[in-house]
Design a protein around this motif. Structure first.
Motif, PDB file in Angstrom:
ATOM      1  N   VAL A 841       0.844  -1.203   0.000  1.00  0.00           N
ATOM      2  CA  VAL A 841       0.000   0.000   0.000  1.00  0.00           C
ATOM      3  C   VAL A 841       0.880   1.254   0.000  1.00  0.00           C
ATOM      4  CG1 VAL A 841      -1.754   1.311   1.268  1.00  0.00           C
ATOM      5  CG2 VAL A 841      -1.899  -1.195   1.150  1.00  0.00           C
ATOM      6  N   LYS A 842       1.925   1.221   0.870  1.00  0.00           N
ATOM      7  CA  LYS A 842       2.815   2.394   0.955  1.00  0.00           C
ATOM      8  C   LYS A 842       3.647   2.531  -0.315  1.00  0.00           C
ATOM      9  CE  LYS A 842       2.970   2.602   5.975  1.00  0.00           C
ATOM     10  NZ  LYS A 842       3.738   2.384   7.211  1.00  0.00           N
ATOM     11  N   ALA A 843       4.095   1.404  -0.869  1.00  0.00           N
ATOM     12  CA  ALA A 843       4.864   1.444  -2.119  1.00  0.00           C
ATOM     13  C   ALA A 843       4.007   1.992  -3.254  1.00  0.00           C
ATOM     14  CB  ALA A 843       5.366   0.038  -2.464  1.00  0.00           C
ATOM     15  N   TYR A 844       2.748   1.522  -3.302  1.00  0.00           N
ATOM     16  CA  TYR A 844       1.810   2.012  -4.335  1.00  0.00           C
ATOM     17  C   TYR A 844       1.691   3.538  -4.267  1.00  0.00           C
ATOM     18  CZ  TYR A 844      -2.541   2.754  -6.925  1.00  0.00           C
ATOM     19  OH  TYR A 844      -3.479   3.205  -7.818  1.00  0.00           O
ATOM     20  N   GLN A 845       1.532   4.046  -3.053  1.00  0.00           N
ATOM     21  CA  GLN A 845       1.318   5.488  -2.906  1.00  0.00           C
ATOM     22  C   GLN A 845       2.550   6.274  -3.353  1.00  0.00           C
ATOM     23  OE1 GLN A 845      -1.814   6.077  -2.083  1.00  0.00           O
ATOM     24  NE2 GLN A 845      -1.501   8.206  -2.636  1.00  0.00           N
ATOM     25  N   LYS A 846       3.738   5.726  -3.055  1.00  0.00           N
ATOM     26  CA  LYS A 846       4.984   6.396  -3.480  1.00  0.00           C
ATOM     27  C   LYS A 846       5.101   6.366  -5.011  1.00  0.00           C
ATOM     28  CE  LYS A 846       7.637   5.309   0.725  1.00  0.00           C
ATOM     29  NZ  LYS A 846       8.025   6.657   1.145  1.00  0.00           N
ATOM     30  N   ILE A 847       4.801   5.194  -5.600  1.00  0.00           N
ATOM     31  CA  ILE A 847       4.863   5.071  -7.073  1.00  0.00           C
ATOM     32  C   ILE A 847       3.870   6.031  -7.719  1.00  0.00           C
ATOM     33  CG2 ILE A 847       4.436   3.516  -9.030  1.00  0.00           C
ATOM     34  CD1 ILE A 847       5.343   1.193  -7.121  1.00  0.00           C
ATOM     35  N   LEU A 848       2.647   6.060  -7.179  1.00  0.00           N
ATOM     36  CA  LEU A 848       1.600   6.939  -7.717  1.00  0.00           C
ATOM     37  C   LEU A 848       2.028   8.404  -7.670  1.00  0.00           C
ATOM     38  CD1 LEU A 848      -1.311   7.411  -8.751  1.00  0.00           C
ATOM     39  CD2 LEU A 848      -2.057   7.433  -6.363  1.00  0.00           C
ATOM     40  N   SER A 849       2.570   8.853  -6.549  1.00  0.00           N
ATOM     41  CA  SER A 849       2.957  10.268  -6.417  1.00  0.00           C
ATOM     42  C   SER A 849       4.078  10.612  -7.396  1.00  0.00           C
ATOM     43  CB  SER A 849       3.371  10.596  -4.980  1.00  0.00           C
ATOM     44  OG  SER A 849       4.491   9.838  -4.605  1.00  0.00           O
ATOM     45  N   ALA A 860      14.758   3.635 -11.173  1.00  0.00           N
ATOM     46  CA  ALA A 860      14.908   4.647 -10.122  1.00  0.00           C
ATOM     47  C   ALA A 860      13.836   4.459  -9.049  1.00  0.00           C
ATOM     48  CB  ALA A 860      14.813   6.045 -10.728  1.00  0.00           C
ATOM     49  N   LEU A 861      12.621   4.077  -9.476  1.00  0.00           N
ATOM     50  CA  LEU A 861      11.547   3.842  -8.519  1.00  0.00           C
ATOM     51  C   LEU A 861      11.890   2.690  -7.575  1.00  0.00           C
ATOM     52  CD1 LEU A 861       8.322   4.134 -10.760  1.00  0.00           C
ATOM     53  CD2 LEU A 861       8.859   5.566  -8.800  1.00  0.00           C
ATOM     54  N   ILE A 862      12.398   1.598  -8.158  1.00  0.00           N
ATOM     55  CA  ILE A 862      12.746   0.430  -7.332  1.00  0.00           C
ATOM     56  C   ILE A 862      13.829   0.795  -6.310  1.00  0.00           C
ATOM     57  CG2 ILE A 862      13.813  -1.873  -7.399  1.00  0.00           C
ATOM     58  CD1 ILE A 862      12.347  -2.284 -10.105  1.00  0.00           C
ATOM     59  N   LYS A 863      14.870   1.522  -6.763  1.00  0.00           N
ATOM     60  CA  LYS A 863      15.948   1.937  -5.850  1.00  0.00           C
ATOM     61  C   LYS A 863      15.384   2.785  -4.711  1.00  0.00           C
ATOM     62  CE  LYS A 863      19.897   1.932  -8.978  1.00  0.00           C
ATOM     63  NZ  LYS A 863      20.870   2.766  -9.713  1.00  0.00           N
ATOM     64  N   HIS A 864      14.503   3.716  -5.077  1.00  0.00           N
ATOM     65  CA  HIS A 864      13.899   4.613  -4.090  1.00  0.00           C
ATOM     66  C   HIS A 864      13.095   3.818  -3.049  1.00  0.00           C
ATOM     67  CE1 HIS A 864      11.856   8.155  -2.493  1.00  0.00           C
ATOM     68  NE2 HIS A 864      10.683   7.573  -2.743  1.00  0.00           N
ATOM     69  N   LEU A 865      12.382   2.785  -3.503  1.00  0.00           N
ATOM     70  CA  LEU A 865      11.544   1.985  -2.601  1.00  0.00           C
ATOM     71  C   LEU A 865      12.395   1.086  -1.698  1.00  0.00           C
ATOM     72  CD1 LEU A 865       8.758   1.012  -5.171  1.00  0.00           C
ATOM     73  CD2 LEU A 865       8.474   2.543  -3.224  1.00  0.00           C
ATOM     74  N   ILE A 866      13.434   0.472  -2.271  1.00  0.00           N
ATOM     75  CA  ILE A 866      14.310  -0.413  -1.477  1.00  0.00           C
ATOM     76  C   ILE A 866      15.038   0.381  -0.394  1.00  0.00           C
ATOM     77  CG2 ILE A 866      16.410  -1.841  -1.598  1.00  0.00           C
ATOM     78  CD1 ILE A 866      15.386  -2.849  -4.329  1.00  0.00           C
ATOM     79  N   ALA A 867      15.341   1.642  -0.692  1.00  0.00           N
ATOM     80  CA  ALA A 867      16.082   2.477   0.263  1.00  0.00           C
ATOM     81  C   ALA A 867      15.238   2.881   1.465  1.00  0.00           C
ATOM     82  CB  ALA A 867      16.608   3.737  -0.450  1.00  0.00           C
ATOM     83  N   ASP A 868      13.920   2.689   1.385  1.00  0.00           N
ATOM     84  CA  ASP A 868      13.017   3.069   2.473  1.00  0.00           C
ATOM     85  C   ASP A 868      12.619   1.800   3.247  1.00  0.00           C
ATOM     86  OD1 ASP A 868      10.841   3.822   4.065  1.00  0.00           O
ATOM     87  OD2 ASP A 868      10.172   5.345   2.628  1.00  0.00           O
ATOM     88  N   LYS A 869      12.821   1.808   4.557  1.00  0.00           N
ATOM     89  CA  LYS A 869      12.527   0.625   5.383  1.00  0.00           C
ATOM     90  C   LYS A 869      11.082   0.170   5.244  1.00  0.00           C
ATOM     91  CE  LYS A 869      15.781   0.017   9.162  1.00  0.00           C
ATOM     92  NZ  LYS A 869      16.088  -1.295   8.641  1.00  0.00           N
ATOM     93  N   GLU A 870      10.143   1.151   5.093  1.00  0.00           N
ATOM     94  CA  GLU A 870       8.714   0.797   5.012  1.00  0.00           C
ATOM     95  C   GLU A 870       8.379   0.019   3.740  1.00  0.00           C
ATOM     96  OE1 GLU A 870       6.719   4.590   5.464  1.00  0.00           O
ATOM     97  OE2 GLU A 870       6.094   3.990   7.487  1.00  0.00           O
TER      98      GLU A 870
END
Length: 956
Positions: A841-849, A860-870
């Protein structure tokens, strides 16, 4: 449903309340007009479109709080009514039958139709009655006809001002002409309302013996490439004396020339086959060319003889090749084999012989190929704008074709090797009297000088500045201004106002109908007998419309009290300019363009028209309406059969502005049934209090707000089909979903919500279907008249974005379940739904924004998501990002932004609402688990496939 009684009831209330009578006040005004009708027949269903569009516009603006003036007049002037009266006198059986059977005119009335005004008066009242029955919100106090004495004074004033500015000239110019009536003709004077536009051709004179062999062309510059002349061997041509020359032409051409300022004497006839094989001298070239046979030559086009330029005309090239193939049939024409194309124009992208290039490109193999037209247009366009003449054109070498065309024509005219022929673009065009129209050169005729370059420049400028709907018709207006030339503005027969300075002439019917909108602001004073012809010399109109002159002097000269004079002037100044002018597309080449021209010529800029709205035609069951098809339905007959609102909606919902609308009988029945169902629904819900909104309540109220926003925007653009679709059908599906949700939960406390929602819907429908809307408004228990209520306001802060997403999720999931059952053909016993893990859910919201912000790089999206603990768990599901990006991109920009605005949603909580729906829909229970639930029931390992807004579903 007794629609006639229902309509009479509400019409009576409107009339009693004088709801549509408009006078100046402190509110912002809106002045809408539509082309006034010509009363030579009753209006039919097709006419209903333009007037209904204008009425919807007027009603909408009235509900927005504007003081709306929507008036109506009747256009008596011109020759059509005169022609009809003459046909009645001549006992024209076809016309009399039309009056009796189609228009249902009583015999005693038809007997009176020998008087033109009696025809106009009868159909005036018929049309007015139809407009009233259609529910048009017109201020009838301002009604007038164009033969009213004060209106004539107004027209005299207009013409005086135009003449002062040298915009009315006397001269010699071509016009469309009726040989029988001996009058210039315009659109209103012709059968089928065809504007008699025409083209100027250059006649090039070839010489044979003592004769001139004239050919008409639009491309005089191609004279240097002529290789032969085409003549039809099957025709009998005429030998005629044209001034001091002897020409050979078709009979049709001889007739045309008689009207074009030439002295014509018919001498003899000669068969075309007798001329085949003869040689003619080419003007300005020291050589001779052959007259060759061609059955494709038409006698009614040009002179009936055609010059051949095979290098640059695909028709000529192919015809010459076809003749060479059959040369054995013409032994006397053996020289044809030696004829070669003469290339005279160089154009990028073409070889020495452009016509051959085009023939190869379009795969043309004979002169009857329909592709020849397309090939000709392509070459002509490219050569005209991009070609230049070669060295073999003498002094014109290196000139671009667009310039050379006029220069060559001028040179050949000076050398007496050319002449001019004007020809109607559409043939045949018939006057309403039945005679076939021609182009005539008129001497000492009065013309509006629409050729004036300064005037044209001002008009172009305003066309590009003013509002025109739809936008893509703006170029059409500019094109009309470009080709418009001097236009005859007076004639010697017909009804109308006499030319002030030359009483032998009557002002032409289109010329007296271009600024009449200003007259609406004073007509009620004429109808009240407060002003008369004696009170309205030119100084009166100067003062009222142009604010010129001293008030006291004008009051004295006009014998009008100062107070009344000031009141009339202030009324004009309050209502002018015209805020919206509605008319059909067929009036763009004349009336609507003249409307702009004449306003610019006469009034200061602050009174120039602000907007023009143009609409297409109406078909009847997919076919063009015509008497020959037998598919013309008089408007009042249609009202009696279907009801006014049904007609209004059927026409409006079938097409947007410029598209042709289709009045379909089946569609009309469907609309009527829809209205009756809506009336029944409105009887169920009256005003009641409601508290404690549930999710579906918040959703339907939010959808109603969105309906207001979208519908308002659509109507402002005059996208009325779109607006009606939103109100009648899209919102209908919302109401059905709401009822499904409420009834599934066995609720009984939603009447107040629905009353509120339906009242909003009815208010938005009232400009379109005023009668039914008044009845619905009343049945809902609302006070007052819906037509006098305020247009619903949009409140952004009342939209619950979370409920919108929640209900969409429920709806989509129900649809997915239905589709799975349909495909698998199983009878469901148990349904389990799985919602995604929180990290998804949190990943979806980050991708959407990121996507909404325009960032689309998946790596770049994947790197950004992996770098965030959530969201680091994305590395366990490498396909999740790609699938989620595809999910988001499959949605509209509007939907993406709405989800982004909503933020994180709790899908498990939303699906708690699902059980009642599944029980109502399938008669079974359901269960919901989160992907992260440790104790979840998941025998098929489905939960791991869930994504935000895409739950996993197990059906057993």
């Amino acid at each position: 449903m007794d629609w006639i009684s229902l309509e009479e009831k509400w019409r009576h209330k409107w009339e009693q309340g004088k709801y549509f009578e408009t006078d100046p006040n402190n509110d912002k005004k809106f002045f809408v007009t539509v082309a006034y009708p010509y009363p030579n027949s009753p209006q039919h269903v097709g006419h209903g479109r333009t007037y209904t569009l204008a009425d919807v516009h007027a009603r909408f603006m009235r509900m927005l709080g504007y003081n709306v003036l929507f008036p109506m007049g009747f256009h008596y002037t011109g020759t059509p009514i005169l022609g009809m009266a003459r046909r009645v006198q001549d006992n024209d059986k076809k016309l009399l039958e039309t009056f009796r059977t189609l228009y249902k005119v009583p015999d005693e009335k038809i007997e009176e139709f020998v008087e033109p005004v009696k025809i106009a008066d009868y159909f005036h009242q018929e049309i007015k009655a139809g407009m009233i029955e259609m529910g048009y919100s017109i201020d009838w106090r301002r009604e007038f006809t164009t033969i009213d004495p004060v209106y004539s004074k107004f027209i005299e004033w207009q013409f005086g001002r135009l003449r002062e500015k040298n915009l009315i000239i006397q001269g010699t110019h071509p016009v469309g002409w009726c040989p029988k009536d001996q009058n210039p003709v315009s659109q209103h004077d012709t059968q089928g309302d065809v504007e008699p536009s025409f083209t100027e051709y250059t006649i090039i004179k070839f010489k044979y013996d003592k004769y001139i062999i004239p050919t008409a062309t639009l491309r005089p510059e191609t004279i240097f490439g002529v290789t032969n002349i085409w003549i039809n061997p099957d025709f009998i041509y005429e030998i005629i004396q044209v001034d001091n020359e002897t020409w050979i032409v078709s009979s049709e051409c001889a007739r045309k020339l008689e009207f074009q300022n030439k002295t014509i004497t018919r001498l003899d006839k000669i068969p075309g086959k007798q001329l085949v094989g003869k040689k003619v001298q080419v003007p300005e070239r020291n050589d001779q060319i052959l007259l060759l046979p061609a059955t494709f030559v038409k006698s009614e086009n040009g002179t009936g003889i055609v010059m051949s330029v095979p290098a640059h005309a695909p028709f000529d090239y192919q015809a010459l090749e076809d003749l060479k193939k059959e040369i054995t049939k013409h032994p006397e024409l053996s020289e044809v084999e030696h004829i070669k194309a003469i290339s005279i124009i160089e154009t990028d992208g073409y070889s020495e012989v452009p016509a051959l290039d085009a023939i190869k490109k379009f795969q043309i193999d004979n002169q009857n190929s329909p592709k020849l037209d397309e090939a000709t247009k392509e070459i002509y366009s490219k050569e005209f704008y991009g070609g230049k003449l070669k060295q073999n054109t003498g002094k014109f070498a290196n000139k671009i074709v667009a310039d050379a065309k006029e220069e060559v024509k001028k040179w050949m005219l000076q050398e007496k090797n050319a002449d001019i022929l004007y020809e109607l673009n559409e043939i045949p065009i018939r006057c309403r009297c039945g005679a076939e129209c021609v182009v005539k050169i008129l001497n000492n005729q009065w013309f509006l000088n629409y050729s004036d370059p300064q005037w044209k420049e001002q008009v172009h400028s305003w066309i590009n500045e003013m509002k025109i709907l739809p936008e893509d018709i703006r170029n059409e207006f500019n094109n009309v201004v470009d080709w418009l030339r001097e236009r005859a503005c007076a004639r010697q027969h017909g009804l109308g106002t006499k030319l002030p300075w030359d009483k032998n002439w009557i002002i032409e019917s289109l010329a007296d109908s271009v600024i009449y909108m200003a007259y609406y602001t004073i007509s009620k004073y004429v109808n009240n007998k407060e002003i008369t012809p004696e009170n309205t010399p030119s100084v009166f109109f100067d003062y009222v419309f142009l604010d010129k002159g001293d008030a006291n002097n004008v009051s004295t000269q006009c014998n009008i009290s100062l107070d009344l004079l000031e009141k009339i002037k202030k009324e004009f100044q309050y209502f002018y300019p015209v805020n919206a002018r509605h008319s059909g597309r067929d009036l763009v080449p004349n009336h609507l363009t003249f409307f702009i021209f004449n306003h610019i010529a006469i009034f200061p800029k602050k009174y120039w028209p602000e907007e023009i709205v143009v609409n297409g035609s109406v078909l009847m069951d997919g076919k063009k309406m015509s008497k020959s098809e037998g598919n013309i339905i008089p408007l009042r007959d249609a009202i009696r059969t279907h009801g006014a609102d049904t007609i209004r909606l059927t026409i409006l919902i079938s097409a947007e502005l410029l598209q042709d609308a289709d009045f379909n009988q089946e569609a009309a029945k469907g609309i009527k049934s829809k209205l009756e169902n809506m009336l029944e629904e409105c009887s169920k819900y009256t005003v009641s209090q409601y508290t404690g909104l549930e999710q579906e309540d918040r959703w339907i109220k939010s959808r109603a707000e969105q309906l207001v926003l979208k519908t308002t925007a659509s109507i402002k653009k005059m996208r009325l089909r779109e607006a009606l679709h939103l109100i009648l059908y899209e919102f209908d599906s919302d109401l059905q979903w709401y009822m499904k949700r409420a009834l599934a939960k066995k609720r009984e406390n939603f009447a107040g919500i629905l009353h509120n929602i339906l009242s909003t819907r009815v208010a938005m429908m009232s400009p379109f279907a005023p009668y039914a809307s008044e009845e619905m408004w009343s049945r809902l228990g609302n006070s007052g008249m819906v037509s006098k209520s305020n247009w619903p306001e949009y409140h952004d802060n009342m939209i619950d974005y979370e409920s919108l997403q929640s209900e969409n999720l429920l709806k989509n999931t129900i649809e997915d379940i239905k589709n799975i059952i349909k495909v698998t053909k199983i009878t469901p016993k148990k349904i389990t739904i799985y919602t995604p893990s929180q990290w998804k859910v949190k990943a979806y919201q980050k991708i959407l924004s990121k996507i909404v912000a325009g960032e689309m790089n998946i790596g770049a999206l994947i790197k950004h998501l992996i770098a965030d603990k959530e969201t680091e768990d994305v590395k366990k599901d490498p396909d999740f990002v790609k699938k989620t990006v595809n999910d988001i991109l499959a949605e509209s920009q509007e939907e993406r932004e709405a989800k982004n605005k909503t933020g994180l949603i709790d899908e498990k909580k939303i699906f708690a609402e699902m059980n009642s729906l599944i029980q109502a829909e399938f008669g079974i229970t359901s269960q919901v688990f989160a992907e992260s639930d440790q104790e979840k029931y998941d025998p098929k390992n489905k939960a791991r496939t869930s994504r935000p807004y895409k739950p996993a579903i197990l059906i057993e």
